[in-house]
Structures are given as C-alpha cells and as structure tokens.
Scaffold this active site. Structure first.
Site, PDB file in Angstrom:
ATOM      1  N   HIS A  90      -2.196 -22.845 -21.649  1.00 57.97           N
ATOM      2  CA  HIS A  90      -3.511 -23.732 -21.910  1.00 57.97           C
ATOM      3  C   HIS A  90      -3.903 -24.664 -20.600  1.00 57.97           C
ATOM      4  O   HIS A  90      -5.149 -24.961 -20.726  1.00 57.97           O
ATOM      5  CB  HIS A  90      -3.878 -24.332 -23.365  1.00 57.97           C
ATOM      6  CG  HIS A  90      -2.745 -25.552 -23.191  1.00 57.97           C
ATOM      7  ND1 HIS A  90      -1.621 -25.684 -23.926  1.00 57.97           N
ATOM      8  CD2 HIS A  90      -3.457 -26.742 -22.855  1.00 57.97           C
ATOM      9  CE1 HIS A  90      -1.360 -26.931 -23.852  1.00 57.97           C
ATOM     10  NE2 HIS A  90      -2.383 -27.637 -23.399  1.00 57.97           N
TER      11      HIS A  90
ATOM     12  N   ASP B 253       1.330 -19.712 -26.272  1.00 57.01           N
ATOM     13  CA  ASP B 253       1.028 -20.437 -25.307  1.00 57.01           C
ATOM     14  C   ASP B 253       2.285 -20.792 -24.331  1.00 57.01           C
ATOM     15  O   ASP B 253       2.801 -21.842 -24.241  1.00 57.01           O
ATOM     16  CB  ASP B 253       0.667 -21.899 -25.907  1.00 57.01           C
ATOM     17  CG  ASP B 253      -0.131 -22.782 -25.065  1.00 57.01           C
ATOM     18  OD1 ASP B 253      -0.438 -22.747 -23.933  1.00 57.01           O
ATOM     19  OD2 ASP B 253      -0.274 -24.206 -25.551  1.00 57.01           O
TER      20      ASP B 253
ATOM     21  N   SER C 270       1.076 -31.704 -21.886  1.00 60.21           N
ATOM     22  CA  SER C 270       1.116 -30.439 -21.953  1.00 60.21           C
ATOM     23  C   SER C 270       1.937 -29.751 -21.135  1.00 60.21           C
ATOM     24  O   SER C 270       2.025 -30.002 -20.066  1.00 60.21           O
ATOM     25  CB  SER C 270      -0.378 -29.797 -22.155  1.00 60.21           C
ATOM     26  OG  SER C 270      -0.971 -30.366 -23.208  1.00 60.21           O
ATOM     27  N   GLY C 271       2.819 -28.715 -21.429  1.00 57.62           N
ATOM     28  CA  GLY C 271       3.506 -27.996 -20.606  1.00 57.62           C
ATOM     29  C   GLY C 271       4.735 -28.343 -20.375  1.00 57.62           C
ATOM     30  O   GLY C 271       5.773 -27.723 -20.000  1.00 57.62           O
TER      31      GLY C 271
END
Length: 293
Positions: free
Chosen positions: A84, A133, A231-232
């Site tokens: 994402h 994701d 994120s990530g």
C-alpha cells in the site's frame, strides 16, 4: 512526513563476523553489545545500529526528500515492505532507500543511500481489504553489510511463533494519532503478539484480519503501536534460544493508534515466504529459513 536532507553515501568497514562487506548472517544486532532492549510499552529513541535491517523508503521531490514508509533489508539488493506504500507510485527512479540510519537528517559514515531499480507488488494486492499487502523493492546496487547494516531473517512456515520470545516494532512514524509531525529519530517499542481469533472478533477488528495477518500490540491500548509513517516496517521477534531475531511481520494497517482492542495488523512473512523467495530469484531458501540449531 518529513522533508529530509540528502545524505552522503559512505561505506562500512566490517560485518558482525568480521568479514568485509558481506551479508552472510541475518537477524543479528552487532551494535547492541548485550544492551538490554527497552521493555517499556511506549516508544523511545533507538540507539544507532539497534535495528540494522531497518530502512527508510523515501521519495525525492524537487522541494526535498520525504520519508514515506519503513522497510526491512532481506538481501543486499532487496527490501521487504508493504504494497500500500506504492498505490500512487509514479516514476520509480525518484524513490530511494536509506539504510544504516537512525536520525534521518544526520550525515553519518554508516548511512548508505540506494535508489530503487524496480518495485514488485503482490499480484493480488487489494487496496480496499488490504489483502496480500506485501511488496519488494529491488535496489540499484547492493548495500554493504556491517555493524549498522544487516539483513533480517525470514522465518519459513515451520517456525512456531510460540518458540519466539520478545517482539519489537521500529519506525519513523508519528508517536500518536494526533501528532502533527513524525520524529526524525528512529523509535522502538515492545509489543505482544495477539491471537488472531481474538484480534478478529467482535469489538476488535470484526473480520478485517485475514489468515495471512499477524496482530501485535496491547489489548487495553495505550501502549506501543505503529502509526502514520510506520507502514512497511518490521515486526521482529527474538528466537527463544538465541540472540537472533526473526522478521515475522510487515506493518500493514490499523484503526487509530494504540487504541484498546485495536492492535496493529501486520502481513505475516511466513505466509508469503515462497512468494518472497521466488521474486528475489532464490533457488534455495537455505539462509532465510528457521535455524535448526
């Protein structure tokens, strides 16, 4: 998100085993030197080299450089992160990765800059449900491993998470949902794995958690949690019998930050073990699977 200075690319001298510029080992923290990791729930500034696989995924604009997401080195040329992060990605050469950094605006000898050669998003990623994701970033040339730069260990599906001990999250995301800006210094905090059935139940995430997700945080909220900008990034858990850490999750999504019954949701690396190895072109998973020692 922060506008960053362009950092100078400088080299490293050795790896954890003393071999120059190799990435043979994984999941180790050479700079920890036996220091106790913070066991407090709330985040704190990480020490240089504390999480040597942690990277900042950034985009270069005419006005400066912006931290977009976190990621984990899983090979000299590869970073594992969340799909994402790149939903609106354009012009791949304007993306870059910062390895070996703790403070994003400080030039230090251990910092390495690599530009992105290609983005590999999971073919079945769904931007609505956040299924699958996961993404890989291939770098334009390899990083040089050393005390501040190491690759993470990818556990194969046979590793029971019950065999791991303490779990931690790190990132440059905001420290609360209401924070106006992200910190420039890498934050670290301990989290607890939460049973997926509980995490997906009524009053929790209510069916939003997929079988290939892992939940981590604090049931009552108020403790450590990922937030905007994390994120990530990695969810790592220590091997119950050694100093090695396993990369068990990739920060994917959440509802608010540090809310009760709303723990962070991560993409399970074990669920995508084969996909990761295949996209990296690895014929043998020997160095990325669970140790039998």
């Amino acid at each position: 998100m922060n506008v960053l200075l362009i950092l100078v690319l400088l080299g490293l001298s050795r790896t954890a085993t003393g071999t120059p510029d190799t990435c043979e080992s994984c999941g180790l923290r050479p700079m920890a030197d036996g220091r106790e990791i913070s066991r407090v729930a709330r985040s704190r500034d990480a020490q240089p080299g504390a999480w040597p696989w942690m990277v900042s995924v950034q985009q270069v604009w005419s006005t400066g450089i912006v931290h977009v997401c976190g990621g984990s080195l899983v090979g000299p040329r590869w970073v594992l992160t969340a799909a994402h992060c790149f939903v609106d990605a354009r012009n791949v050469p304007t993306w870059r990765v910062l390895a070996g950094a703790t403070h994003l605006a400080h030039d230090r000898p251990e910092v390495q800059v690599r530009f992105v050669k290609q983005l590999v998003l999971h073919e079945d990623y769904d931007n609505v449900s956040q299924k699958n994701d996961v993404a890989l970033v291939e770098l334009d040339h390899p990083v040089r491993c050393g005390p501040h730069v190491q690759r993470a260990c990818l556990p194969d599906p046979s590793l029971p998470l019950s065999a791991t001990a303490n779990c931690y999250v790190s990132g440059w995301g905001t420290t609360s949902a209401k924070a106006a800006a992200s910190p420039l210094v890498l934050q670290e905090f301990q989290v607890h794995l939460i049973d997926s059935h509980t995490c997906n139940g009524s009053g929790w995430h209510r069916g939003g958690v997929h079988p290939h997700n892992v939940c981590a945080g604090y049931p009552r909220g108020g403790g450590g949690d990922t937030c905007r900008g994390d994120s990530g990034g990695p969810l790592v858990c220590q091997d119950g019998r050694s100093d090695r850490f396993w990369l068990v999750g990739v920060s994917s999504w959440g509802r608010g930050c540090a809310r009760a019954h709303r723990p962070g949701v991560y993409t399970s690396t074990q669920s995508f073990h084969h996909w990761i190895l295949a996209k990296m072109g690895l014929d043998s998973p020997g160095t990325t699977t669970r140790s039998t020692a």
